[in-house]
Scaffold this active site. Structure first.
Site, PDB file in Angstrom:
ATOM      1  N   TYR A   1      66.387  60.978  63.277  1.00  0.00           N
ATOM      2  CA  TYR A   1      67.672  61.136  62.598  1.00  0.00           C
ATOM      3  C   TYR A   1      67.556  62.049  61.383  1.00  0.00           C
ATOM      4  O   TYR A   1      68.473  62.831  61.094  1.00  0.00           O
ATOM      5  CB  TYR A   1      68.207  59.763  62.174  1.00  0.00           C
ATOM      6  CG  TYR A   1      68.730  58.967  63.337  1.00  0.00           C
ATOM      7  CD1 TYR A   1      70.035  59.136  63.795  1.00  0.00           C
ATOM      8  CD2 TYR A   1      67.919  58.055  64.006  1.00  0.00           C
ATOM      9  CE1 TYR A   1      70.524  58.411  64.871  1.00  0.00           C
ATOM     10  CE2 TYR A   1      68.390  57.336  65.083  1.00  0.00           C
ATOM     11  CZ  TYR A   1      69.693  57.517  65.513  1.00  0.00           C
ATOM     12  OH  TYR A   1      70.164  56.814  66.591  1.00  0.00           O
TER      13      TYR A   1
ATOM     14  N   HIS B   1      77.607  49.811  73.748  1.00  0.00           N
ATOM     15  CA  HIS B   1      76.709  50.963  73.688  1.00  0.00           C
ATOM     16  C   HIS B   1      75.484  50.756  74.568  1.00  0.00           C
ATOM     17  O   HIS B   1      74.948  51.724  75.120  1.00  0.00           O
ATOM     18  CB  HIS B   1      76.285  51.178  72.233  1.00  0.00           C
ATOM     19  CG  HIS B   1      75.332  52.305  72.033  1.00  0.00           C
ATOM     20  ND1 HIS B   1      75.727  53.625  72.071  1.00  0.00           N
ATOM     21  CD2 HIS B   1      73.994  52.330  71.805  1.00  0.00           C
ATOM     22  CE1 HIS B   1      74.687  54.410  71.853  1.00  0.00           C
ATOM     23  NE2 HIS B   1      73.620  53.658  71.697  1.00  0.00           N
TER      24      HIS B   1
ATOM     25  N   ASP C   1      71.654  57.030  74.566  1.00  0.00           N
ATOM     26  CA  ASP C   1      71.591  57.113  73.120  1.00  0.00           C
ATOM     27  C   ASP C   1      70.950  58.449  72.714  1.00  0.00           C
ATOM     28  O   ASP C   1      71.329  59.494  73.247  1.00  0.00           O
ATOM     29  CB  ASP C   1      70.846  55.889  72.569  1.00  0.00           C
ATOM     30  CG  ASP C   1      70.875  55.789  71.058  1.00  0.00           C
ATOM     31  OD1 ASP C   1      71.921  55.416  70.512  1.00  0.00           O
ATOM     32  OD2 ASP C   1      69.848  56.096  70.417  1.00  0.00           O
TER      33      ASP C   1
END
Length: 293
Positions: A211, A267, A104
């Site tokens: 982010y 994922h 990730d």
């Protein structure tokens, strides 16, 4: 498999990182980098296997996460600083080279470290995140990927994402893990561990700031898109956030790259199929590390 885990702290780059250590102290070093919204515990199924194979394993809570320091401000989470943390850990270990494994957002950091500091990395393994150049291109041109990445824009909003995730005792965050992973990949005990890590003061804001920094703290360093480090990419094909069409173009940037799709994994590939991932890891790392190639 019984394993002694050492919970330690390492001071680097003006912050203190919590690092879980395992395996023989004189073994080749493997650094495992978690992503969002995990912490060191996300590698719990890989740590004992790698340690038993003879590696010294260091698994940090990356800056902002769990027990590591949580510097204030979005600029503290730019990818250049995240890469410097990895190099700092390598220097603290006393090794000239390390094997770097990331999942990730940890994989995004691993890609960047390998591009900036190829001489420091012996082998690179990335799980379910494309090369940065590929990701940027698809976020401009691939409508399906733009839709899948809606959460990046959501995370730019001040305070609201933290409130949404924290509501009803982290119900949204926990449900998201369960809904996007394979059956049984996260047990009730696992979810309690995640809830505790997210609840630490300042943790969720720091985690989301990774982010926010994507758009506000652009990398200042320049790096060739080519990856000189031998690279293995493991990709769970049922990833709902990142399209598999980005995997092969990422490997095309590698001078010595291999791509393995796990068709039934999501994922959260190392949680869904830990035995397969562990086999791929140990086989790939041993060819260039344990046997000295």
């Amino acid at each position: 498999m019984k394993l002694d885990l050492l919970h330690d702290y390492v001071n680097i780059n003006g912050i203190r990182l919590h690092v879980v250590k395992a395996g023989p102290t004189d073994g080749p070093l493997v650094l495992l980098l978690h992503g969002f919204p995990e912490f060191w515990y996300g590698w719990r199924r890989q740590i004992p296997v790698l340690a038993d194979a003879g590696y010294r394993v260091w698994v940090p809570d990356q800056r902002g996460y769990n027990l590591s320091d949580k510097p204030r401000g979005v600029d503290a989470y730019g990818i250049d600083l995240l890469a410097d943390d990895v190099v700092g850990l390598a220097e603290a270990s006393g090794r000239d080279q390390v094997c770097l494994v990331g999942h990730d957002f940890g994989a995004a950091v691993a890609w960047w470290v390998a591009r900036l500091f190829p001489d420091r990395i012996k082998r690179l393994v990335v799980l379910n995140v494309p090369h940065g150049s590929v990701m940027q291109r698809h976020l401009k041109e691939n409508r399906a990927q733009i839709r899948r990445s809606w959460y990046i824009s959501f995370f730019q909003i001040p305070a609201i994402p933290e409130l949404a995730l924290r509501a009803r005792d982290w119900r949204l965050g926990l449900k998201s893990l369960q809904a996007t992973s394979g059956p049984g990949s996260f047990s009730d005990d696992d979810l309690r561990m995640y809830r505790r890590a997210w609840s630490r003061p300042g943790a969720m804001t720091a985690m989301i700031n990774w982010y926010r920094a994507l758009r506000r703290a652009r990398p200042r360093r320049r790096a060739s898109p080519r990856v000189r480090v031998p690279t293995l990419m493991i990709w769970g094909a049922r990833d709902v956030a990142l399209g598999r069409e980005m995997a092969q173009p990422s490997i095309d940037y590698c001078e010595d790259g291999r791509l393995v799709f796990l068709e039934e994994a999501t994922h959260w590939v190392q949680h869904d199929e830990p035995e397969r991932v562990n086999t791929l890891l140990t086989e790939f790392l041993s060819r260039g590390v344990i046997d000295g190639q």
